[in-house]
Motif scaffolding. Sequence first.
Motif, PDB file in Angstrom:
ATOM      1  N   VAL A  64       0.819  -1.211   0.000  1.00 20.42           N
ATOM      2  CA  VAL A  64       0.000   0.000   0.000  1.00 20.42           C
ATOM      3  C   VAL A  64       0.850   1.258   0.000  1.00 20.42           C
ATOM      4  N   VAL A  65       1.969   1.229   0.725  1.00 16.17           N
ATOM      5  CA  VAL A  65       2.824   2.408   0.822  1.00 16.17           C
ATOM      6  C   VAL A  65       4.266   2.058   0.497  1.00 16.17           C
ATOM      7  N   VAL A  90       7.649  12.675  -1.247  1.00 14.20           N
ATOM      8  CA  VAL A  90       6.801  11.996  -0.270  1.00 14.20           C
ATOM      9  C   VAL A  90       5.449  12.692  -0.202  1.00 14.20           C
ATOM     10  N   LYS A  91       4.380  11.906  -0.136  1.00 14.27           N
ATOM     11  CA  LYS A  91       3.026  12.466  -0.110  1.00 14.27           C
ATOM     12  C   LYS A  91       2.431  12.555   1.293  1.00 14.27           C
ATOM     13  N   LEU A  92       2.928  11.729   2.209  1.00 13.73           N
ATOM     14  CA  LEU A  92       2.439  11.725   3.588  1.00 13.73           C
ATOM     15  C   LEU A  92       3.622  11.600   4.530  1.00 13.73           C
ATOM     16  N   ILE A  93       3.753  12.544   5.447  1.00 12.72           N
ATOM     17  CA  ILE A  93       4.814  12.506   6.451  1.00 12.72           C
ATOM     18  C   ILE A  93       4.167  12.314   7.817  1.00 12.72           C
ATOM     19  N   GLU A 110       4.852  25.464   3.933  1.00 11.91           N
ATOM     20  CA  GLU A 110       5.683  25.620   2.737  1.00 11.91           C
ATOM     21  C   GLU A 110       5.401  24.541   1.690  1.00 11.91           C
ATOM     22  N   TYR A 111       4.784  23.443   2.129  1.00  8.88           N
ATOM     23  CA  TYR A 111       4.549  22.316   1.221  1.00  8.88           C
ATOM     24  C   TYR A 111       3.076  21.900   1.269  1.00  8.88           C
ATOM     25  N   PRO A 112       2.203  22.730   0.724  1.00  4.70           N
ATOM     26  CA  PRO A 112       0.751  22.454   0.794  1.00  4.70           C
ATOM     27  C   PRO A 112       0.325  21.179   0.081  1.00  4.70           C
ATOM     28  N   GLU A 113       1.176  20.674  -0.822  1.00  2.00           N
ATOM     29  CA  GLU A 113       0.822  19.461  -1.557  1.00  2.00           C
ATOM     30  C   GLU A 113       1.171  18.192  -0.785  1.00  2.00           C
ATOM     31  N   VAL A 114       1.837  18.350   0.352  1.00  2.63           N
ATOM     32  CA  VAL A 114       2.219  17.215   1.184  1.00  2.63           C
ATOM     33  C   VAL A 114       1.303  17.136   2.398  1.00  2.63           C
ATOM     34  N   ALA A 115       0.875  15.937   2.761  1.00  2.77           N
ATOM     35  CA  ALA A 115       0.046  15.742   3.955  1.00  2.77           C
ATOM     36  C   ALA A 115       0.949  15.447   5.147  1.00  2.77           C
ATOM     37  N   PHE A 116       0.697  16.108   6.256  1.00  4.32           N
ATOM     38  CA  PHE A 116       1.472  15.916   7.474  1.00  4.32           C
ATOM     39  C   PHE A 116       0.544  15.384   8.566  1.00  4.32           C
ATOM     40  N   LEU A 117       0.851  14.218   9.106  1.00  4.86           N
ATOM     41  CA  LEU A 117       0.100  13.620  10.209  1.00  4.86           C
ATOM     42  C   LEU A 117       1.040  13.578  11.397  1.00  4.86           C
ATOM     43  N   GLU A 265      -4.392   3.935   8.624  1.00  6.78           N
ATOM     44  CA  GLU A 265      -5.237   3.556   7.490  1.00  6.78           C
ATOM     45  C   GLU A 265      -6.139   4.710   7.077  1.00  6.78           C
ATOM     46  N   ALA A 266      -6.693   5.426   8.042  1.00  2.00           N
ATOM     47  CA  ALA A 266      -7.563   6.557   7.720  1.00  2.00           C
ATOM     48  C   ALA A 266      -6.799   7.653   6.995  1.00  2.00           C
ATOM     49  N   ALA A 267      -5.566   7.914   7.431  1.00  2.00           N
ATOM     50  CA  ALA A 267      -4.761   8.954   6.797  1.00  2.00           C
ATOM     51  C   ALA A 267      -4.366   8.566   5.376  1.00  2.00           C
ATOM     52  N   VAL A 268      -3.930   7.322   5.199  1.00  2.00           N
ATOM     53  CA  VAL A 268      -3.547   6.859   3.865  1.00  2.00           C
ATOM     54  C   VAL A 268      -4.748   6.922   2.921  1.00  2.00           C
ATOM     55  N   ALA A 269      -5.896   6.513   3.403  1.00  2.00           N
ATOM     56  CA  ALA A 269      -7.107   6.548   2.580  1.00  2.00           C
ATOM     57  C   ALA A 269      -7.461   7.974   2.180  1.00  2.00           C
ATOM     58  N   ALA A 270      -7.327   8.907   3.127  1.00  2.00           N
ATOM     59  CA  ALA A 270      -7.659  10.301   2.840  1.00  2.00           C
ATOM     60  C   ALA A 270      -6.700  10.910   1.828  1.00  2.00           C
ATOM     61  N   VAL A 271      -5.406  10.632   1.987  1.00  2.00           N
ATOM     62  CA  VAL A 271      -4.428  11.160   1.026  1.00  2.00           C
ATOM     63  C   VAL A 271      -4.679  10.574  -0.353  1.00  2.00           C
ATOM     64  N   THR A 272      -4.919   9.273  -0.397  1.00  2.00           N
ATOM     65  CA  THR A 272      -5.178   8.603  -1.679  1.00  2.00           C
ATOM     66  C   THR A 272      -6.418   9.171  -2.373  1.00  2.00           C
ATOM     67  N   ALA A 273      -7.423   9.511  -1.577  1.00  2.00           N
ATOM     68  CA  ALA A 273      -8.680  10.040  -2.137  1.00  2.00           C
ATOM     69  C   ALA A 273      -8.618  11.544  -2.391  1.00  2.00           C
ATOM     70  N   GLY A 274      -7.527  12.182  -1.959  1.00  2.00           N
ATOM     71  CA  GLY A 274      -7.415  13.623  -2.128  1.00  2.00           C
ATOM     72  C   GLY A 274      -8.247  14.412  -1.152  1.00  2.00           C
TER      73      GLY A 274
END
Length: 336
Positions: A64-65, A90-93, A110-117, A265-274
């Motif tokens: 998955v990742v 990287v898409k999710l940190i 500075e990196y709005p296109e990256v998701a930070f959890l 899992e919730a974070a990965v799903a959200a990033v994947t779905a945009g």
Amino acid sequence: MKRGVSRRGMILGGGVLGLGAAFLPRAVMAQEPLKVAGIYTVPVEQQWAGRIHQSAEAAKAAGVVDYSYTENVANTDYPRVMREYAESGVKLIVGEIFGVEAEAREVAAEYPEVAFLMGSSFMPDAAANPNLAVFDNYIQDASYLSGIIAGAMTTSGNIGLVGGFPIPEVNRLMHAFMAGVRETRPDARFQVTFIGSWFDPPKAKETAFAMIEAGADMLYAERFGVADAAAEKGVLAIGNVIDTQADYPETVVASALWHFEPTFEAAVAAVTAGSFAAENYGVYSYMNVGGCSLAPLGSFDGKVPAAAMELVAARQAAIMDGSFTVTIDDSEPKSS
């Protein structure tokens, strides 16, 4: 910065197959694995970071990742490592910003296109950081249940609690544990000490020794090192975040376990779905969504008074159906 440590196999081994199975449908559907990075200020053998790392490794094994990580990052160096991962695609940190809140949030902006959890003591700020969500191990439900058992097993009624720092997330676990203790030992007395470190087993051990000398016969091991002291002195302990009973079969009676899988899992799903947004992912650590549990008693099965275990079962059922809520108290606990 990967390094071999004695407990790593134990921390990373449990739960991988279960998480992999949970992620399989997503793995089949995904075009390619999501690039994820973990940044930890402590080694991944430390229990809190270890649960995050385990979840990410399981998702990686399931396809998955694409996960990489850096451990032992000093707070002063944390923003640099965040930027390096963000600029690498990287898409999710995932990480922890307890000691670097302001700087980390500046980097996220500075990196709005990256998701930070990020593990944090503060709530998300959608206006300033719409791409930064927060979480922590809000496992007060399981901590409360472990306290019920501790209260039933102490002989002296003198219980020691050793924590890292008195931040809200730790405080609420200690208060929940003490509330559970009072269910079965209303006259219990508590010794509470914070060692000022997230990973200093020798200091935690010495602190626990002092509590035992002061009469404690039950210890709440919020930090590594406490169970070692309990084992050496022949007293009992309650574990936190991970199950260490295999290492301390005559010492650790029960443990409040953190399962980071629902959060990840919730974070990965959200990033994947945009759809990733500035939200509080801490709710995914609650018992009713599978974020925490009470570890099996193992070698202490049958040794805890039946009345206490009946109360544990009743309270757990009530937590799951919503008829009972563990009180959340984020104030600093004090010795009594």
